[in-house]
Design an enzyme around this catalytic site. Structure first.
Site, PDB file in Angstrom:
ATOM      1  N   CYS A  75      14.954 -42.240  11.477  1.00 34.86           N
ATOM      2  CA  CYS A  75      15.999 -41.210  11.421  1.00 34.86           C
ATOM      3  C   CYS A  75      15.637 -40.261  10.291  1.00 34.86           C
ATOM      4  O   CYS A  75      15.549 -40.682   9.135  1.00 34.86           O
ATOM      5  CB  CYS A  75      17.367 -41.843  11.189  1.00 34.86           C
ATOM      6  SG  CYS A  75      18.688 -40.627  10.967  1.00 34.86           S
ATOM      7  N   CYS A 208      20.625 -34.078  13.275  1.00 38.18           N
ATOM      8  CA  CYS A 208      19.717 -35.187  13.576  1.00 38.18           C
ATOM      9  C   CYS A 208      18.326 -34.751  13.152  1.00 38.18           C
ATOM     10  O   CYS A 208      17.750 -33.831  13.747  1.00 38.18           O
ATOM     11  CB  CYS A 208      19.756 -35.533  15.059  1.00 38.18           C
ATOM     12  SG  CYS A 208      18.523 -36.763  15.547  1.00 38.18           S
TER      13      CYS A 208
END
Length: 269
Positions: A75, A208
């Protein structure tokens, strides 16, 4: 069990950070989901635990969990927050490396901004025709640590992020693990706007990191953008993706943006 935690925010993507260097913390999937719950817990898109690097290939390692308690390899926004978290714990201002499920990530600091050097992207697929309930759509995809689908839209504000994102995320075309889904509006002058439906959160997040990176690289490929690409995210922040191209492959991919401390506390699970 009482946990001491740090809440962090990376461009609207928020995370619960835990110091598990002693490796005494063992969390169940239900406990992770409760930590992330915005009514009954701290509230976050994911949970990150700092652990020693067992392989010896990096300075540190992490355990990363999505909002629903599932694991994820990588991530980008969490990586920047993790960098700032480790910097505060260890006093290391020079940068360091840490091991993820996607590979070794390097972290550097430039004042209040954090830059992570991502693993080499893979599995680039362009202009695939995918049948959806609304009709056949052109979808591109790239793995920037985790898989991402990219759709170009004329207006990100009008994109059907929840409806189409949910359908594409579990579409047989991306079986068996599914994909994250990014809706990308090119803005010109080396800039794009991105909204993302995240796998594991099962909804839109305010940013994101790996998704905006995939979006920037695919935009560079199809719309001839050069490095760096500025990315506007739903949370309102701007991030930057830089890269090199070598015989059509992307190398030296870096993601730069904010990583902010929100608060510290204790919670009983």
């Amino acid at each position: 069990m009482v946990l001491e935690f740090t809440k962090m925010n990376g461009a609207g993507n928020d995370f619960v950070m835990l110091d598990n260097r002693a490796q005494k913390v063992r969390l169940t999937r239900d406990q992770i989901s409760r930590l992330c719950d915005r009514q009954w817990g701290v509230g976050a898109d994911g949970v990150v635990l700092l652990i020693p690097c067992a392989s010896g290939k990096a300075d540190w390692a992490w355990d990363f969990y999505n909002n629903d308690g599932s694991t994820a390899e990588m991530c980008g926004n969490a990586a920047r927050c993790f960098g700032r978290f480790v910097q505060k714990l260890t006093g290391n201002d020079r940068g360091f490396s840490f091991e993820t499920g996607a590979g070794i990530i390097a972290v550097d600091f430039q004042g209040e901004r954090v830059t992570v050097s991502l693993t080499k992207p893979k599995d680039l697929r362009l202009n695939e025709q995918v049948a959806l309930a609304t009709g056949t759509q052109t979808i591109h995809s790239l793995n920037t640590g985790v898989p991402h689908a990219v759709m170009f839209v004329p207006d990100a504000d009008l994109a059907m992020v929840q409806e189409l994102g949910q359908e594409i995320r579990r579409h047989p075309h991306f079986a068996p693990r599914g994909t994250n889904v990014n809706f990308v509006q090119p803005l010109g002058s080396g800039s794009i706007r991105v909204r993302t439906y995240e796998r594991g959160v099962e909804g839109e997040t305010l940013a994101c990191g790996t998704g905006l990176t995939a979006s920037a690289l695919i935009t560079a490929k199809l719309h001839k953008y050069s490095s760096p690409v500025t990315v506007q995210v739903q949370g309102g922040d701007e991030l930057e993706v830089s890269f090199k191209q070598d015989n059509g492959d992307f190398t030296d991919v870096r993601l730069s943006g904010p990583a902010d401390f929100v608060f510290q506390g204790k919670i009983e699970l």
